[in-house]
Motif scaffolding. Structure first.
Motif, PDB file in Angstrom:
ATOM      1  N   GLU A 178     -11.522  -5.778  -0.452  1.00 55.14           N
ATOM      2  CA  GLU A 178     -12.617  -4.760   0.085  1.00 55.14           C
ATOM      3  C   GLU A 178     -12.614  -4.511   1.724  1.00 55.14           C
ATOM      4  O   GLU A 178     -12.690  -3.416   2.022  1.00 55.14           O
ATOM      5  CB  GLU A 178     -13.985  -5.514  -0.210  1.00 55.14           C
ATOM      6  CG  GLU A 178     -15.241  -4.575  -0.095  1.00 55.14           C
ATOM      7  CD  GLU A 178     -15.142  -3.292  -0.996  1.00 55.14           C
ATOM      8  OE1 GLU A 178     -15.964  -2.475  -0.724  1.00 55.14           O
ATOM      9  OE2 GLU A 178     -14.569  -3.379  -2.401  1.00 55.14           O
ATOM     10  N   ARG A 181     -10.212  -1.949   2.421  1.00 61.56           N
ATOM     11  CA  ARG A 181     -10.442  -0.513   2.160  1.00 61.56           C
ATOM     12  C   ARG A 181     -10.807   0.200   3.690  1.00 61.56           C
ATOM     13  O   ARG A 181     -10.614   1.592   3.783  1.00 61.56           O
ATOM     14  CB  ARG A 181     -11.386  -0.211   1.173  1.00 61.56           C
ATOM     15  CG  ARG A 181     -11.048  -0.410  -0.179  1.00 61.56           C
ATOM     16  CD  ARG A 181     -12.193  -0.356  -1.046  1.00 61.56           C
ATOM     17  NE  ARG A 181     -13.050   0.903  -0.865  1.00 61.56           N
ATOM     18  CZ  ARG A 181     -14.289   0.999  -1.378  1.00 61.56           C
ATOM     19  NH1 ARG A 181     -14.921  -0.209  -1.835  1.00 61.56           N
ATOM     20  NH2 ARG A 181     -14.738   1.973  -1.082  1.00 61.56           N
ATOM     21  N   TYR A 182     -11.505  -0.508   4.512  1.00 63.64           N
ATOM     22  CA  TYR A 182     -12.080   0.090   5.793  1.00 63.64           C
ATOM     23  C   TYR A 182     -10.882   0.187   6.960  1.00 63.64           C
ATOM     24  O   TYR A 182     -11.369   0.680   7.865  1.00 63.64           O
ATOM     25  CB  TYR A 182     -13.210  -0.680   6.241  1.00 63.64           C
ATOM     26  CG  TYR A 182     -14.386  -0.727   5.167  1.00 63.64           C
ATOM     27  CD1 TYR A 182     -15.242   0.275   5.166  1.00 63.64           C
ATOM     28  CD2 TYR A 182     -14.438  -1.853   4.318  1.00 63.64           C
ATOM     29  CE1 TYR A 182     -15.885   0.391   3.972  1.00 63.64           C
ATOM     30  CE2 TYR A 182     -15.524  -1.625   3.197  1.00 63.64           C
ATOM     31  CZ  TYR A 182     -16.289  -0.590   3.119  1.00 63.64           C
ATOM     32  OH  TYR A 182     -17.256  -0.491   2.056  1.00 63.64           O
ATOM     33  N   ARG A 184      -8.068   1.467   6.333  1.00 60.29           N
ATOM     34  CA  ARG A 184      -7.246   2.605   6.128  1.00 60.29           C
ATOM     35  C   ARG A 184      -7.794   3.712   6.873  1.00 60.29           C
ATOM     36  O   ARG A 184      -8.908   3.779   7.080  1.00 60.29           O
ATOM     37  CB  ARG A 184      -7.167   2.829   4.660  1.00 60.29           C
ATOM     38  CG  ARG A 184      -6.111   2.091   3.798  1.00 60.29           C
ATOM     39  CD  ARG A 184      -6.207   2.823   2.467  1.00 60.29           C
ATOM     40  NE  ARG A 184      -7.038   1.808   1.617  1.00 60.29           N
ATOM     41  CZ  ARG A 184      -7.396   2.063   0.493  1.00 60.29           C
ATOM     42  NH1 ARG A 184      -7.281   3.120  -0.318  1.00 60.29           N
ATOM     43  NH2 ARG A 184      -8.387   1.002  -0.043  1.00 60.29           N
ATOM     44  N   GLU A 189      -8.065   8.744   2.423  1.00 56.48           N
ATOM     45  CA  GLU A 189      -8.701   8.192   1.254  1.00 56.48           C
ATOM     46  C   GLU A 189      -9.377   9.350   0.204  1.00 56.48           C
ATOM     47  O   GLU A 189      -9.993  10.527   0.802  1.00 56.48           O
ATOM     48  CB  GLU A 189      -9.824   7.165   1.400  1.00 56.48           C
ATOM     49  CG  GLU A 189     -10.169   6.558   0.359  1.00 56.48           C
ATOM     50  CD  GLU A 189     -11.392   5.621   0.750  1.00 56.48           C
ATOM     51  OE1 GLU A 189     -12.246   5.363  -0.371  1.00 56.48           O
ATOM     52  OE2 GLU A 189     -11.495   5.081   1.583  1.00 56.48           O
TER      53      GLU A 189
END
Length: 192
Positions: A178, A181-182, A184, A189
């Protein structure tokens, strides 16, 4: 008791619209395939406001739409033209001056006397700031979760409970995914 609320005047109404992210209005003539935009919305799209007031071809609008969203938005406009009624489309823009912005077009598609879609109109809302704020809030929550699970891992190890430690390890891995994801680039996205 507090003061009574009063309905907003014209200036207050514009301030409320601005605070809500409303950036302008649009109109779509389905027969001609042209879209007209208010000046503020046209500037955000990178389209000349004078040309936009008269109406630009659908292709000119789609050129200002993010490449990953173009086909979907075009299909949505055509499908809404067939169905009529409420219309809502979310997409990203592509303009050198204002950068990538997340917008929402909301309105209604009206039909002519024969039942065919004739005209659509509505407003455009800039969602970019809300998206950024939501992303930051979510990132803070995930970081807090990570801090707590790291502390939990230490406690599970101190109890010398291998099954419990293994479960916490699994949770740590999921929180790591999780968090990744931040890390990138958000423009890479696909959000749709």
């Amino acid at each position: 008791m507090g003061e009574a609320l009063t309905l907003p005047g014209t200036g207050d109404l514009q301030a409320a619209l601005d605070a809500s992210g409303v950036v302008g209005a649009w109109e779509h003539d389905h027969w001609s395939g042209r879209l007209a935009f208010s000046a503020a919305f046209a500037r955000l799209l990178g389209i000349d406001p004078d040309a936009a007031a008269k109406g630009v071809p659908l292709a000119a609008f789609l050129e200002r739409t993010h490449p990953e969203d173009r086909v979907r938005v075009e299909n949505h406009l055509h499908a809404s033209g067939e169905a009529g009624g409420p219309f809502e489309a979310e997409f990203r823009t592509l303009d050198a001056r204002s950068g990538v912005r997340s917008l929402l077009m909301r309105g209604r598609i009206d039909r002519d006397a024969s039942g065919r879609a004739a005209r659509g109109c509505g407003i455009a809302i800039d969602l970019t700031e809300n998206r950024a704020a939501n992303l930051q809030h979510t990132e803070r929550l995930v970081n807090r979760m990570a801090e707590h699970v790291i502390a939990l891992r230490g406690l599970a190890g101190a109890l010398q409970r291998p099954v419990l430690a293994k479960m916490v390890d699994g949770l740590m891995i999921e929180i790591g995914f999780e968090l990744a994801r931040y890390l990138r680039d958000p423009t890479d996205e696909n959000r749709h």
